[in-house]
Each structure stands twice: as C-alpha cells, then as structure tokens.
Design an enzyme around this catalytic site. Structure first.
Site, short mmCIF file in Angstrom:
data_model
loop_
_atom_site.label_atom_id
_atom_site.label_comp_id
_atom_site.label_asym_id
_atom_site.label_seq_id
_atom_site.Cartn_x
_atom_site.Cartn_y
_atom_site.Cartn_z
N SER A 1 2.38 1.97 -3.28
CA SER A 1 1.42 2.51 -4.26
C SER A 1 1.15 3.98 -3.97
CB SER A 1 0.11 1.70 -4.25
OG SER A 1 -0.67 1.97 -3.10
N TYR B 1 0.85 -1.21 0.00
CA TYR B 1 0.00 0.00 0.00
C TYR B 1 0.88 1.25 0.00
CZ TYR B 1 -3.12 3.64 1.87
OH TYR B 1 -3.82 4.81 2.06
N1 LIG Z 1 -8.55 6.45 6.00
C1 LIG Z 1 -7.25 6.69 6.18
O1 LIG Z 1 -6.70 6.53 7.28
C2 LIG Z 1 -6.40 7.15 5.02
C3 LIG Z 1 -5.11 7.61 5.30
C4 LIG Z 1 -4.30 8.03 4.25
C5 LIG Z 1 -4.79 8.01 2.95
N2 LIG Z 1 -6.05 7.57 2.73
C6 LIG Z 1 -6.51 7.55 1.33
O2 LIG Z 1 -7.67 8.35 1.22
C7 LIG Z 1 -8.46 7.85 0.14
C8 LIG Z 1 -9.90 7.68 0.61
O3 LIG Z 1 -9.89 6.70 1.63
P1 LIG Z 1 -11.06 6.58 2.70
O4 LIG Z 1 -10.41 6.40 4.00
O5 LIG Z 1 -12.07 7.63 2.49
O6 LIG Z 1 -11.62 5.14 2.28
P2 LIG Z 1 -13.08 4.63 1.94
O7 LIG Z 1 -12.93 3.16 1.80
O8 LIG Z 1 -14.06 5.18 2.90
O9 LIG Z 1 -13.36 5.28 0.50
C9 LIG Z 1 -12.68 4.87 -0.65
C10 LIG Z 1 -13.64 4.99 -1.81
O10 LIG Z 1 -12.93 4.63 -3.00
C11 LIG Z 1 -13.78 3.82 -3.78
N3 LIG Z 1 -13.01 2.93 -4.64
C12 LIG Z 1 -12.18 1.94 -4.27
N4 LIG Z 1 -11.70 1.31 -5.35
C13 LIG Z 1 -12.26 1.94 -6.43
C14 LIG Z 1 -12.15 1.76 -7.82
N5 LIG Z 1 -11.40 0.77 -8.34
N6 LIG Z 1 -12.86 2.56 -8.65
C15 LIG Z 1 -13.66 3.55 -8.14
N7 LIG Z 1 -13.79 3.76 -6.83
C16 LIG Z 1 -13.10 2.96 -5.98
C17 LIG Z 1 -14.57 3.00 -2.77
O11 LIG Z 1 -15.77 2.45 -3.34
C18 LIG Z 1 -14.84 4.04 -1.70
O12 LIG Z 1 -16.05 4.74 -1.93
C19 LIG Z 1 -7.80 6.57 -0.35
O13 LIG Z 1 -7.02 6.85 -1.49
C20 LIG Z 1 -6.92 6.18 0.82
O14 LIG Z 1 -5.81 5.41 0.43
C21 LIG Z 1 -6.87 7.14 3.71
#
Ligand SMILES: NC(=O)c1ccc[n+]([C@@H]2O[C@H](COP(=O)([O-])OP(=O)(O)OC[C@H]3O[C@@H](n4cnc5c(N)ncnc54)[C@H](O)[C@@H]3O)[C@@H](O)[C@H]2O)c1
Length: 249
Positions: A156, A153
């Site tokens: 990526s 992860y």
């Molecule tokens: N939550 C955390 O602690 C955190 C920390 C750092 C970075 N992030 C990043 O923030 C972003 C949002 O994460 P989040 O925590 O809101 O997660 P989340 O799981 O609540 O939301 C992610 C969304 O992306 C969508 N998604 C996943 N794969 C997809 C695809 N192939 N095509 C279209 N949509 C797709 C999912 O359906 C979901 O609605 C991500 O990129 C994640 O890596 C999150």
C-alpha cells in the site's frame, strides 16, 4: 522561522504521531492548518497543543470515504480561503503474515493508505495554486525495502510512492510539486504495539535493519515534511525523501 506565514495547509492524520507533530511545527512557522483525522479526541489534543503564530482548525473525516474527502477539501478551501499545501499523513499499519492474509486487511490498508491519499490529491488539485502549490505524501521506507509480515502494508505504501512519482510528472506543467516522504521507524502509536506478532517472527532481522540512531521522534519527520513543503524544498519534485536514519543503507 516563518516559512509558512500566510500559507494554508490541508493536513490529514493530524490527530496523532507524525501528523500532529507536523501540524504543531507548521503552526509554529505561521501556517493556517486545516487538520483532518478520524479521531475527534486526537484532533482536540492537537488543537490544544498548537502554539502560534499560526492556527489550526480541525475536521473529522475518514480519508477512505470519497464523499467525506470531497466535503473535507471543500471545507478546507472555505476555512483557509484557499489551499496552498496538501500533506497526506493519515495511514494505518497491520501485520499480515502471508498465510493468514485476508482480503479485508488488504482492502483496508489500500483504501486508507493509497486510495485516501489519491482522493485528497485529486480534490486538492482543484484548489492548489499554479507555480507554488505543493503536495507531500507520506509513504514509508517499507515501500522500497523488504520486511517480513509487512507485505500488504508495504504494497500500500509502494502504491503511495508510485502514485506520487507519476502525479509529480502529471502536474509539473502547472508548477506544482509532489514530494513523497518515506520515514523509517518512528516512535508513534502506530509502532507502539497493538499488533500481535507471530511467534515465528525473526526479530533479529529488525535489529539488523534498525537505525543506529534508534527510532525517529515524530518531530524529526515533521521537520523533513516542513522542509519539503516549504520554499526551501522548491526544487524538489518527483523524488522520494527517505528519512530512515540510515537503517537501509
Ligand atoms: N511510525 C512509523 O514508524 C512510520 C514509518 C513509516 C511511515 N509511517 C506513516 O506515517 C503516517 C503517520 O503514522 P504515525 O506513525 O504518525 O501513526 P499514528 O497512528 O500515530 O497516526 C496516524 C493517524 O492517522 C489517522 N487515521 C488512520 N486511519 C484514518 C482514516 N481512515 N481517516 C482519517 N484518519 C485516519 C489516525 O486516527 C491517526 O491519528 C502513516 O501514513 C504511516 O503509515 C509511519
């Protein structure tokens, strides 16, 4: 605030967590948001929760599918009458201890997190206006900080960060900004479980790097993304904004 009045925003990951909070925040500030996600039910919840003065329209697509991305960006440009801002939030996380790391896990993480982000940038750049177009790409604080069991992860997300820094320099001559935003731990479905952690996991490690503020709410990250995408962030490009509650200082 009405920083996004008359602004057309293409936003991926709009069906949950940080993406949904960002959609709601931008609509509140006047934006017309074209929200993309894999989840129709997630998008429906976002649309139902959105309160004006802006508006949100939704589109189901897999960000790792090149033809679906081409179609989504073309549809966004049609529905919004142009695209002023692209925000890439869609992403997924998997715990991948090195001894059981699979090619399939690596490929899925890279194709959604990194390739999906790159494809949306390529396609949206055909529409973003010179001198005011903005791209905000959500990376992660994991891109620049070692966390056990998160190597695939993190790699990526490191790719998202490096891609964004290079792209910022490549499109600067057009006056288009590219800003990577790296959250720390955020309370969303992504961190709420589902992943089975190895028994040997040193959870004390996570305690040591946790922010004294606790996990962020998705709205706190949405506020940072909105700032980066708005005129208030007008001098920001090619610089990572790490919104991690001080967990890595
Ligand atoms: N939550 C955390 O602690 C955190 C920390 C750092 C970075 N992030 C990043 O923030 C972003 C949002 O994460 P989040 O925590 O809101 O997660 P989340 O799981 O609540 O939301 C992610 C969304 O992306 C969508 N998604 C996943 N794969 C997809 C695809 N192939 N095509 C279209 N949509 C797709 C999912 O359906 C979901 O609605 C991500 O990129 C994640 O890596 C999150």
């Amino acid at each position: 605030m009405d920083r996004f009045a008359g602004v057309g925003v293409l936003l991926t990951g709009a069906g949950s967590g940080i993406g949904r909070a960002t959609a709601l925040r931008l609509v509140e500030e006047g934006a017309a948001v074209f929200g993309v996600d894999l989840s129709p039910s997630g998008l429906a919840k976002t649309a139902a929760a959105a309160k004006g003065p802006g508006r949100v329209v939704t589109h189901v697509a897999d960000v790792s599918d090149e033809s679906a991305v081409v179609e989504a960006v073309a549809a966004a440009a049609r529905r919004l009458g142009g695209i002023d801002v692209l925000i890439n939030v869609a992403g997924l996380h998997r715990t991948t201890p090195i001894d059981t790391l699979t090619v399939a896990d690596m490929q899925r993480l890279f194709s959604v997190n990194a390739v999906g982000t790159a494809l949306f940038c390529r396609e949206a750049l055909r529409h973003l206006p010179d001198e005011r177009g903005v791209i905000v790409n959500v990376a992660s604080s994991a891109a620049t900080h070692g966390n056990p069991y998160m190597s695939a992860y993190s790699a990526s997300k490191g790719a998202v960060l490096a891609f964004s820094l290079c792209l910022a320099s490549e499109v600067a001559h057009r006056g288009i900004r590219v800003v990577p935003v790296s959250p720390g731990t955020v309370a969303t479905p992504l961190t709420a479980g589902g992943d089975i952690l190895p028994a040997a996991l040193d959870t004390g490690y996570y305690q040591r790097i946790r922010s004294l503020f606790g996990a962020a709410d998705p709205e706190q990250i949405a506020g940072v993304i909105a700032f980066a995408a708005s005129g208030d962030g007008g001098y920001l490009t090619g610089a990572e904004i790490r919104a991690d509650g001080g967990s890595h200082t």
